[in-house]
Write a protein that holds these residues in place. Structure first.
Motif, PDB file in Angstrom:
ATOM      1  N   ARG A 180      31.453  45.792  51.586  1.00 41.87           N
ATOM      2  CA  ARG A 180      31.634  44.362  51.307  1.00 41.87           C
ATOM      3  C   ARG A 180      33.068  43.913  51.568  1.00 41.87           C
ATOM      4  N   GLN A 181      34.017  44.762  51.168  1.00 40.99           N
ATOM      5  CA  GLN A 181      35.435  44.435  51.411  1.00 40.99           C
ATOM      6  C   GLN A 181      35.709  44.316  52.909  1.00 40.99           C
ATOM      7  N   THR A 182      35.117  45.231  53.667  1.00 44.40           N
ATOM      8  CA  THR A 182      35.324  45.242  55.120  1.00 44.40           C
ATOM      9  C   THR A 182      34.729  43.979  55.744  1.00 44.40           C
ATOM     10  N   VAL A 183      33.491  43.685  55.350  1.00 45.60           N
ATOM     11  CA  VAL A 183      32.785  42.539  55.907  1.00 45.60           C
ATOM     12  C   VAL A 183      33.517  41.230  55.599  1.00 45.60           C
ATOM     13  N   ARG A 184      34.054  41.140  54.407  1.00 42.11           N
ATOM     14  CA  ARG A 184      34.741  39.916  54.004  1.00 42.11           C
ATOM     15  C   ARG A 184      35.926  39.610  54.922  1.00 42.11           C
ATOM     16  N   ARG A 185      36.550  40.653  55.430  1.00 41.05           N
ATOM     17  CA  ARG A 185      37.738  40.448  56.270  1.00 41.05           C
ATOM     18  C   ARG A 185      37.403  40.212  57.742  1.00 41.05           C
ATOM     19  N   LEU A 186      36.145  40.434  58.113  1.00 35.48           N
ATOM     20  CA  LEU A 186      35.784  40.282  59.525  1.00 35.48           C
ATOM     21  C   LEU A 186      34.911  39.057  59.718  1.00 35.48           C
ATOM     22  N   ARG A 187      35.496  38.031  60.306  1.00 40.73           N
ATOM     23  CA  ARG A 187      34.775  36.780  60.413  1.00 40.73           C
ATOM     24  C   ARG A 187      33.491  36.901  61.218  1.00 40.73           C
ATOM     25  N   PHE A 188      33.546  37.689  62.314  1.00 42.78           N
ATOM     26  CA  PHE A 188      32.349  37.783  63.157  1.00 42.78           C
ATOM     27  C   PHE A 188      31.235  38.567  62.472  1.00 42.78           C
ATOM     28  N   VAL A 189      31.558  39.283  61.403  1.00 46.94           N
ATOM     29  CA  VAL A 189      30.494  39.934  60.622  1.00 46.94           C
ATOM     30  C   VAL A 189      29.997  38.983  59.540  1.00 46.94           C
ATOM     31  N   ARG A 190      30.928  38.238  58.957  1.00 42.35           N
ATOM     32  CA  ARG A 190      30.547  37.262  57.916  1.00 42.35           C
ATOM     33  C   ARG A 190      29.513  36.273  58.440  1.00 42.35           C
ATOM     34  N   ASP A 250      41.606  40.885  61.551  1.00 38.81           N
ATOM     35  CA  ASP A 250      40.802  39.939  60.767  1.00 38.81           C
ATOM     36  C   ASP A 250      41.250  38.487  60.919  1.00 38.81           C
ATOM     37  N   TYR A 251      42.152  38.211  61.837  1.00 37.13           N
ATOM     38  CA  TYR A 251      42.683  36.850  61.905  1.00 37.13           C
ATOM     39  C   TYR A 251      41.878  35.924  62.801  1.00 37.13           C
ATOM     40  N   ALA A 252      40.898  36.500  63.488  1.00 39.38           N
ATOM     41  CA  ALA A 252      40.041  35.706  64.371  1.00 39.38           C
ATOM     42  C   ALA A 252      40.855  34.845  65.333  1.00 39.38           C
ATOM     43  N   ASP A 253      41.864  35.483  65.941  1.00 35.54           N
ATOM     44  CA  ASP A 253      42.709  34.755  66.885  1.00 35.54           C
ATOM     45  C   ASP A 253      42.373  35.128  68.328  1.00 35.54           C
ATOM     46  N   GLY A 254      41.297  35.880  68.493  1.00 38.95           N
ATOM     47  CA  GLY A 254      40.908  36.264  69.848  1.00 38.95           C
ATOM     48  C   GLY A 254      41.521  37.575  70.296  1.00 38.95           C
ATOM     49  N   VAL A 255      42.395  38.152  69.470  1.00 39.94           N
ATOM     50  CA  VAL A 255      43.011  39.429  69.829  1.00 39.94           C
ATOM     51  C   VAL A 255      42.497  40.499  68.869  1.00 39.94           C
ATOM     52  N   ASN A 256      41.905  41.553  69.424  1.00 42.20           N
ATOM     53  CA  ASN A 256      41.328  42.590  68.585  1.00 42.20           C
ATOM     54  C   ASN A 256      41.305  43.890  69.381  1.00 42.20           C
ATOM     55  N   VAL A 257      42.258  44.768  69.068  1.00 47.41           N
ATOM     56  CA  VAL A 257      42.420  45.994  69.863  1.00 47.41           C
ATOM     57  C   VAL A 257      41.209  46.923  69.740  1.00 47.41           C
ATOM     58  N   VAL A 258      40.513  46.881  68.603  1.00 47.82           N
ATOM     59  CA  VAL A 258      39.345  47.760  68.436  1.00 47.82           C
ATOM     60  C   VAL A 258      38.235  47.317  69.391  1.00 47.82           C
ATOM     61  N   ILE A 259      37.926  46.027  69.364  1.00 50.64           N
ATOM     62  CA  ILE A 259      36.898  45.511  70.277  1.00 50.64           C
ATOM     63  C   ILE A 259      37.313  45.765  71.728  1.00 50.64           C
ATOM     64  N   HIS A 260      38.590  45.555  72.006  1.00 51.27           N
ATOM     65  CA  HIS A 260      39.111  45.758  73.362  1.00 51.27           C
ATOM     66  C   HIS A 260      38.813  47.178  73.870  1.00 51.27           C
ATOM     67  N   GLU A 261      39.197  48.176  73.095  1.00 51.42           N
ATOM     68  CA  GLU A 261      39.040  49.556  73.567  1.00 51.42           C
ATOM     69  C   GLU A 261      37.565  49.963  73.654  1.00 51.42           C
ATOM     70  N   PHE A 262      36.750  49.467  72.717  1.00 57.44           N
ATOM     71  CA  PHE A 262      35.332  49.833  72.774  1.00 57.44           C
ATOM     72  C   PHE A 262      34.608  49.085  73.897  1.00 57.44           C
ATOM     73  N   ALA A 263      35.116  47.926  74.278  1.00 52.12           N
ATOM     74  CA  ALA A 263      34.568  47.247  75.460  1.00 52.12           C
ATOM     75  C   ALA A 263      34.860  48.092  76.704  1.00 52.12           C
ATOM     76  N   HIS A 264      36.065  48.676  76.772  1.00 50.86           N
ATOM     77  CA  HIS A 264      36.371  49.591  77.893  1.00 50.86           C
ATOM     78  C   HIS A 264      35.364  50.746  77.915  1.00 50.86           C
ATOM     79  N   LYS A 265      35.016  51.235  76.720  1.00 50.73           N
ATOM     80  CA  LYS A 265      34.062  52.359  76.637  1.00 50.73           C
ATOM     81  C   LYS A 265      32.710  51.971  77.256  1.00 50.73           C
ATOM     82  N   LEU A 266      32.269  50.753  76.999  1.00 55.17           N
ATOM     83  CA  LEU A 266      30.997  50.293  77.577  1.00 55.17           C
ATOM     84  C   LEU A 266      31.134  50.172  79.093  1.00 55.17           C
ATOM     85  N   ASP A 267      32.279  49.648  79.525  1.00 58.84           N
ATOM     86  CA  ASP A 267      32.575  49.499  80.950  1.00 58.84           C
ATOM     87  C   ASP A 267      32.562  50.873  81.630  1.00 58.84           C
ATOM     88  N   MET A 268      33.022  51.903  80.895  1.00 62.12           N
ATOM     89  CA  MET A 268      33.145  53.253  81.456  1.00 62.12           C
ATOM     90  C   MET A 268      31.817  54.014  81.508  1.00 62.12           C
TER      91      MET A 268
END
Ligand SMILES: [Zn+2]
Length: 267
Positions: free
Chosen positions: A26-36, A145-163
């Protein structure tokens, strides 16, 4: 069919035997807008995916960073939003996630197109290895968690899908119903336009790092797709449509359902 049944059975068994601390979740979800913004049902599906992800992947740390359950759930929840409609199989073929306390300078060398070997000395916030681990700077990953369009975790895992089909070149394996040519043209046009805007010193709402290469463009646009989806839809509607087909998600619709618009502003 049998393989599928076995997979389903294994999945159920892991879900039954593994537990994820409800408070931590719940704590994690609260901080992630795209999950909320997910429906109750989708949030439960994400939670199950996170349990399976944590069972499958192996976390390690470098430079004495103390690994906690909170860090693992934090990374897993963000990694799993990308594959909510794709499944854990999209992260097949590798298992390691390495967390550095801060940005790190990669030790490896790379050879460019004309055969010159480079030893980088620029610090990285994250890195995805072809067939290898995802490496993240915790100092950067923890601030997603700032929902500013910058998210290094999503970035690197998107590379993983690309790979999944080789080097990260902005061309992940598409679904059968998608057109390779539509994808290629849509992304090429958007990429050329974006590079021209960056070259003209325009203050772009999308991270200018997207102009580094088509591979970075896909990863950065994926960050924005989940964090500030309306920005992607407004700036590059064609790219938004392709990403929505690829990820099989429509984050703008979720945003609208919550009566929100992104507040991304770049200084
Ligand atoms: Zn990148």
């Amino acid at each position: 069919m049998l393989l599928e049944a076995l997979r389903g059975w294994r999945r159920e068994r892991i879900l039954r035997r593994s537990s994820l601390d409800e408070r931590l979740w719940r704590q994690t979800v609260r901080r992630l807008r795209f999950v909320r913004h997910l429906s109750q049902q989708d949030r439960q599906r994400l939670r199950n995916l996170v349990v399976l992800f944590l069972h499958d992947k192996h976390f390690a740390t470098a430079r004495g960073l103390q690994l906690t359950a909170a860090m693992q759930v934090w990374v897993a929840a963000q990694a799993c939003i990308l594959i909510l409609e794709l499944g854990l199989d999209y992260y097949r073929g590798w298992s390691g996630i390495v967390l550095y306390p801060e940005q790190f300078v990669p030790r490896h060398q790379h050879t460019d197109e004309i055969g010159v070997v480079h030893q980088g000395d620029e610090p990285y916030a994250g890195e995805a290895w072809l067939g290898g681990p995802v490496v993240l700077s915790w100092a950067d990953a923890r601030g997603g968690d700032y929902a500013d369009g910058v998210n290094v975790v999503i970035h690197e895992f998107a590379h993983k899908l690309d790979m999944l089909n080789g080097e990260a070149n902005g061309f992940p394996p598409l679904h059968a119903e998608m057109g390779r040519q539509v994808w290629a043209e849509t992304f090429r046009k958007a990429y050329d336009d974006f590079c021209a805007r960056v070259d003209a010193d325009e203050d772009t709402l999308i991270d200018p790092y997207a102009g580094e290469s088509p591979g970075e463009f896909f990863a950065v646009l994926s960050e924005a797709f989940f964090e500030t989806p309306d920005v992607v839809r407004d700036e590059y509607p064609g790219v938004y449509a392709q990403l929505a087909q690829f990820y099989r998600q429509d984050p703008v619709r979720r945003l609208v359902a919550h009566g929100r618009r992104s507040t991304a502003v770049r200084g």
